[in-house]
Design a protein around this motif. Structure first.
Motif, PDB file in Angstrom:
ATOM      1  N   ALA A  40       1.197  -1.580  -0.182  1.00  0.00           N
ATOM      2  CA  ALA A  40       0.548   0.265  -0.014  1.00  0.00           C
ATOM      3  C   ALA A  40       1.350   1.195   0.057  1.00  0.00           C
ATOM      4  O   ALA A  40       0.788   2.472  -0.557  1.00  0.00           O
ATOM      5  CB  ALA A  40      -0.977   0.369   0.838  1.00  0.00           C
ATOM      6  N   ALA A  41       2.140   0.960   0.615  1.00  0.00           N
ATOM      7  CA  ALA A  41       2.755   2.214   0.369  1.00  0.00           C
ATOM      8  C   ALA A  41       3.614   2.568  -0.460  1.00  0.00           C
ATOM      9  O   ALA A  41       4.097   3.605  -1.067  1.00  0.00           O
ATOM     10  CB  ALA A  41       4.313   2.152   2.099  1.00  0.00           C
ATOM     11  N   ALA A  42       4.094   1.731  -1.612  1.00  0.00           N
ATOM     12  CA  ALA A  42       4.308   1.678  -2.757  1.00  0.00           C
ATOM     13  C   ALA A  42       2.813   2.143  -3.591  1.00  0.00           C
ATOM     14  O   ALA A  42       3.581   3.446  -4.869  1.00  0.00           O
ATOM     15  CB  ALA A  42       4.701   0.055  -3.226  1.00  0.00           C
ATOM     16  N   LEU A  43       1.836   2.076  -3.136  1.00  0.00           N
ATOM     17  CA  LEU A  43       1.021   2.411  -4.639  1.00  0.00           C
ATOM     18  C   LEU A  43       0.793   3.684  -4.317  1.00  0.00           C
ATOM     19  O   LEU A  43       0.103   4.464  -4.897  1.00  0.00           O
ATOM     20  CB  LEU A  43      -0.161   1.883  -4.445  1.00  0.00           C
ATOM     21  N   LEU A  44       0.835   3.850  -2.927  1.00  0.00           N
ATOM     22  CA  LEU A  44       0.488   5.849  -2.298  1.00  0.00           C
ATOM     23  C   LEU A  44       1.672   6.941  -2.967  1.00  0.00           C
ATOM     24  O   LEU A  44       1.392   7.922  -2.507  1.00  0.00           O
ATOM     25  CB  LEU A  44       0.395   5.821  -0.845  1.00  0.00           C
ATOM     26  N   GLY A  45       2.632   5.764  -3.224  1.00  0.00           N
ATOM     27  CA  GLY A  45       4.123   7.630  -4.152  1.00  0.00           C
ATOM     28  C   GLY A  45       3.450   7.795  -5.229  1.00  0.00           C
ATOM     29  O   GLY A  45       4.041   9.504  -4.577  1.00  0.00           O
ATOM     30  N   LEU A  99      -7.239   0.985  12.713  1.00  0.00           N
ATOM     31  CA  LEU A  99      -7.542  -0.411  12.273  1.00  0.00           C
ATOM     32  C   LEU A  99      -8.293  -0.906  11.078  1.00  0.00           C
ATOM     33  O   LEU A  99      -9.088   0.166  11.032  1.00  0.00           O
ATOM     34  CB  LEU A  99      -8.097  -1.087  13.913  1.00  0.00           C
ATOM     35  N   VAL A 100      -7.168  -1.737  10.410  1.00  0.00           N
ATOM     36  CA  VAL A 100      -8.144  -2.242   8.556  1.00  0.00           C
ATOM     37  C   VAL A 100      -7.549  -3.819   9.045  1.00  0.00           C
ATOM     38  O   VAL A 100      -6.845  -4.044   9.714  1.00  0.00           O
ATOM     39  CB  VAL A 100      -6.981  -1.808   7.622  1.00  0.00           C
ATOM     40  N   PRO A 101      -9.142  -3.630   8.245  1.00  0.00           N
ATOM     41  CA  PRO A 101      -8.835  -6.130   7.295  1.00  0.00           C
ATOM     42  C   PRO A 101      -7.892  -6.251   7.522  1.00  0.00           C
ATOM     43  O   PRO A 101      -7.471  -6.313   6.717  1.00  0.00           O
ATOM     44  CB  PRO A 101     -10.300  -6.290   6.766  1.00  0.00           C
ATOM     45  N   ALA A 102      -7.091  -7.347   7.984  1.00  0.00           N
ATOM     46  CA  ALA A 102      -6.042  -8.151   7.137  1.00  0.00           C
ATOM     47  C   ALA A 102      -6.658  -8.887   5.945  1.00  0.00           C
ATOM     48  O   ALA A 102      -7.223  -9.444   5.807  1.00  0.00           O
ATOM     49  CB  ALA A 102      -5.554  -8.930   8.547  1.00  0.00           C
ATOM     50  N   GLY A 103      -5.399  -9.075   5.523  1.00  0.00           N
ATOM     51  CA  GLY A 103      -5.156 -10.033   4.549  1.00  0.00           C
ATOM     52  C   GLY A 103      -5.008  -9.527   3.323  1.00  0.00           C
ATOM     53  O   GLY A 103      -4.768  -8.550   3.428  1.00  0.00           O
ATOM     54  N   ALA A 104      -5.338 -10.297   2.037  1.00  0.00           N
ATOM     55  CA  ALA A 104      -4.752 -10.546   0.715  1.00  0.00           C
ATOM     56  C   ALA A 104      -4.998  -8.855   0.783  1.00  0.00           C
ATOM     57  O   ALA A 104      -4.553  -7.675  -0.236  1.00  0.00           O
ATOM     58  CB  ALA A 104      -5.075 -11.698  -0.390  1.00  0.00           C
ATOM     59  N   LEU A 105      -6.609  -8.308   1.452  1.00  0.00           N
ATOM     60  CA  LEU A 105      -7.100  -7.030   0.741  1.00  0.00           C
ATOM     61  C   LEU A 105      -7.133  -5.572   1.412  1.00  0.00           C
ATOM     62  O   LEU A 105      -7.523  -4.862   1.269  1.00  0.00           O
ATOM     63  CB  LEU A 105      -8.449  -7.507  -0.323  1.00  0.00           C
ATOM     64  N   SER A 106      -6.331  -6.619   2.868  1.00  0.00           N
ATOM     65  CA  SER A 106      -6.836  -4.767   3.382  1.00  0.00           C
ATOM     66  C   SER A 106      -5.053  -3.564   2.238  1.00  0.00           C
ATOM     67  O   SER A 106      -5.798  -2.608   2.842  1.00  0.00           O
ATOM     68  CB  SER A 106      -5.098  -5.389   4.040  1.00  0.00           C
ATOM     69  N   THR A 107      -4.613  -3.987   1.211  1.00  0.00           N
ATOM     70  CA  THR A 107      -3.534  -3.166   0.724  1.00  0.00           C
ATOM     71  C   THR A 107      -4.454  -1.695   0.096  1.00  0.00           C
ATOM     72  O   THR A 107      -4.700  -0.245   0.622  1.00  0.00           O
ATOM     73  CB  THR A 107      -3.366  -3.629  -0.417  1.00  0.00           C
ATOM     74  N   TYR A 108      -6.782  -2.397  -0.449  1.00  0.00           N
ATOM     75  CA  TYR A 108      -7.007  -1.292  -0.111  1.00  0.00           C
ATOM     76  C   TYR A 108      -7.372  -0.157   0.968  1.00  0.00           C
ATOM     77  O   TYR A 108      -7.225   0.544   0.670  1.00  0.00           O
ATOM     78  CB  TYR A 108      -8.531  -2.226  -0.785  1.00  0.00           C
ATOM     79  N   HIS A 109      -7.422  -1.303   2.123  1.00  0.00           N
ATOM     80  CA  HIS A 109      -8.203  -0.282   2.797  1.00  0.00           C
ATOM     81  C   HIS A 109      -6.631   0.560   3.358  1.00  0.00           C
ATOM     82  O   HIS A 109      -6.861   1.665   3.864  1.00  0.00           O
ATOM     83  CB  HIS A 109      -8.358  -1.252   4.297  1.00  0.00           C
ATOM     84  N   TYR A 110      -5.293  -0.012   3.743  1.00  0.00           N
ATOM     85  CA  TYR A 110      -4.623   0.835   4.179  1.00  0.00           C
ATOM     86  C   TYR A 110      -4.572   2.223   3.223  1.00  0.00           C
ATOM     87  O   TYR A 110      -4.231   3.277   3.496  1.00  0.00           O
ATOM     88  CB  TYR A 110      -3.143  -0.046   4.071  1.00  0.00           C
ATOM     89  N   ALA A 111      -4.701   2.504   1.741  1.00  0.00           N
ATOM     90  CA  ALA A 111      -4.116   2.241   0.859  1.00  0.00           C
ATOM     91  C   ALA A 111      -5.361   4.072   1.078  1.00  0.00           C
ATOM     92  O   ALA A 111      -5.192   5.173   0.388  1.00  0.00           O
ATOM     93  CB  ALA A 111      -4.233   2.127  -0.513  1.00  0.00           C
ATOM     94  N   GLN A 112      -6.866   3.541   1.386  1.00  0.00           N
ATOM     95  CA  GLN A 112      -7.818   4.168   0.873  1.00  0.00           C
ATOM     96  C   GLN A 112      -8.168   5.301   2.727  1.00  0.00           C
ATOM     97  O   GLN A 112      -8.151   6.208   2.532  1.00  0.00           O
ATOM     98  CB  GLN A 112      -8.772   3.826   1.118  1.00  0.00           C
ATOM     99  N   ALA A 113      -7.139   4.248   4.026  1.00  0.00           N
ATOM    100  CA  ALA A 113      -7.302   5.223   4.496  1.00  0.00           C
ATOM    101  C   ALA A 113      -6.120   6.543   4.484  1.00  0.00           C
ATOM    102  O   ALA A 113      -6.808   8.082   5.116  1.00  0.00           O
ATOM    103  CB  ALA A 113      -7.366   4.582   5.708  1.00  0.00           C
ATOM    104  N   VAL A 114      -4.819   6.243   3.563  1.00  0.00           N
ATOM    105  CA  VAL A 114      -3.651   7.848   4.068  1.00  0.00           C
ATOM    106  C   VAL A 114      -4.641   8.127   3.125  1.00  0.00           C
ATOM    107  O   VAL A 114      -4.077   9.579   2.985  1.00  0.00           O
ATOM    108  CB  VAL A 114      -3.052   6.828   3.535  1.00  0.00           C
ATOM    109  N   ALA A 115      -5.160   7.726   1.582  1.00  0.00           N
ATOM    110  CA  ALA A 115      -5.857   9.137   0.942  1.00  0.00           C
ATOM    111  C   ALA A 115      -6.554  10.075   1.565  1.00  0.00           C
ATOM    112  O   ALA A 115      -6.920  10.980   1.379  1.00  0.00           O
ATOM    113  CB  ALA A 115      -6.087   8.233  -0.158  1.00  0.00           C
ATOM    114  N   TYR A 116      -7.517   9.537   1.954  1.00  0.00           N
ATOM    115  CA  TYR A 116      -8.307  10.438   2.213  1.00  0.00           C
ATOM    116  C   TYR A 116      -7.911  11.479   3.470  1.00  0.00           C
ATOM    117  O   TYR A 116      -7.813  12.375   3.803  1.00  0.00           O
ATOM    118  CB  TYR A 116      -9.786  10.041   3.695  1.00  0.00           C
TER     119      TYR A 116
END
Length: 327
Positions: A40-45, A99-116
């Motif tokens: 997620a940190a990489a996609l937020l670049g 706190l974000v959901p764990a798992g393979a799809l957690s990337t979405y929640h990390y990224a959107q949290a930082v975007a907002y």
């Protein structure tokens, strides 16, 4: 429901599912990831081009298996004078602000949290719109040709080379991670300048190009165009996967590209008759790194007898006919 059906339902309902804070934090911003937060940190670049800041807000994306590294990052930022926001899938209360959901799809929640949290609500919403459009195309019940399932057919039995322009260097990382974790298969990212690799990698053993496929991810540039020209005489197939329709290079386009990769990986797992969910050995490894008691369970893989999956042309055609009959 089967694990595959559950995962596909979760994937289909992912767009717009972020339910965390949306209030912007004070700038300037920096983001760094460890553990499950690394991708997620990489996609937020494209939104945040800085790893560390001495003022404003430092975002630390982590998971319990990488808590020590995350604490170090947070402490360094705090000592430097930045406000720290810890976004994690779990751990001790002091290590988690969001706190974000764990798992393979957690990337979405990390990224959107930082975007907002960085004032990029429009980009976050654009990503959700692009992902929603993809879900309509890629879900199992799609009546039209399913682009994710079609690409999974092309990847079946192959380990793709993954290439992207420098401004989209997170995409090969994303595709490799999802093909492995969800699709249970290997992708090979080509980092840096691709030309030395593609011009030399098959010269001594030309047969290594037999059956090989390359995926060009996102927008192309002059170097990728030449790379494609070189590869056309060395491997079997090259497929360009542009940003999804309605998106473009940038945060929204890259998160949507990641989402498409998740659909493709899920259908690759389907082709191999594997569940797209995490294997037990991953959970045990993460628990061990997080300091949890694994009950004496080992980290050995389920297949310990040198088992290899056989991929044969006859099987491919038979399976395709079987799916057509089911439709």
């Amino acid at each position: 429901m089967t694990p595959t059906t559950d995962f596909l339902n979760l994937l289909e309902n992912l767009p717009g599912s972020y339910g965390g804070p949306t209030r912007p934090e004070p700038g300037p911003y920096a983001v760094i990831g460890s553990g499950e937060g690394t991708l997620a940190a990489a996609l937020l670049g494209n939104l945040i081009g800085t790893n560390f800041t001495k003022e404003g807000t430092q975002f630390v994306l982590s998971s319990p298996d990488a808590a020590d590294a995350a604490r170090t990052y947070a402490e360094l930022a705090e000592v430097a004078g930045a406000n720290v926001r810890r976004i994690s899938t779990g751990g001790e209360a002091a290590d988690v602000d969001v706190l974000v959901p764990a798992g393979a799809l957690s990337t979405y929640h990390y990224a959107q949290a930082v975007a907002y949290a960085t004032g990029h609500a429009e980009e976050a919403q654009a990503a959700d719109r692009a992902m929603t459009a993809l879900a309509a195309l890629c879900a199992p019940q799609s009546a039209e040709r399913n682009p994710a399932r079609d690409l999974a057919w092309s990847l079946w039995g192959r380990a793709p080379l993954l290439l992207a322009a420098p401004d989209a260097e997170a995409l090969p990382h994303a595709w490799q991670a999802l093909l492995a974790r969800v699709g249970k298969t290997l992708g090979v990212p080509v980092p840096g300048d691709p030309l030395p690799l593609v011009t030399g990698a098959f010269e001594a053993q030309h047969e290594h190009g037999d059956g090989r496929i390359a995926l060009i991810l996102g927008d192309t540039d002059p170097a990728l165009n030449i790379t494609r020209e070189v590869l056309e005489s060395r491997i079997d197939e090259i497929i360009h996967i542009p940003y999804p329709e309605g998106s473009e290079a940038g945060y929204a386009g890259q998160l949507a590209h990641w989402y498409f990769a998740a659909w493709v990986a899920a259908y690759v797992a389907e082709r191999y008759q594997q569940a797209p969910t995490d294997p037990p050995v991953l959970a045990r490894a993460q628990a061990s790194l997080a300091g949890e008691d694994t009950g004496g369970l080992t980290l050995r893989a389920d297949h310990e007898d040198g088992h290899r999956t056989r991929v044969e042309e006859d099987d491919w055609q038979a399976d395709e006919d079987e799916l057509d009959d089911a439709d």
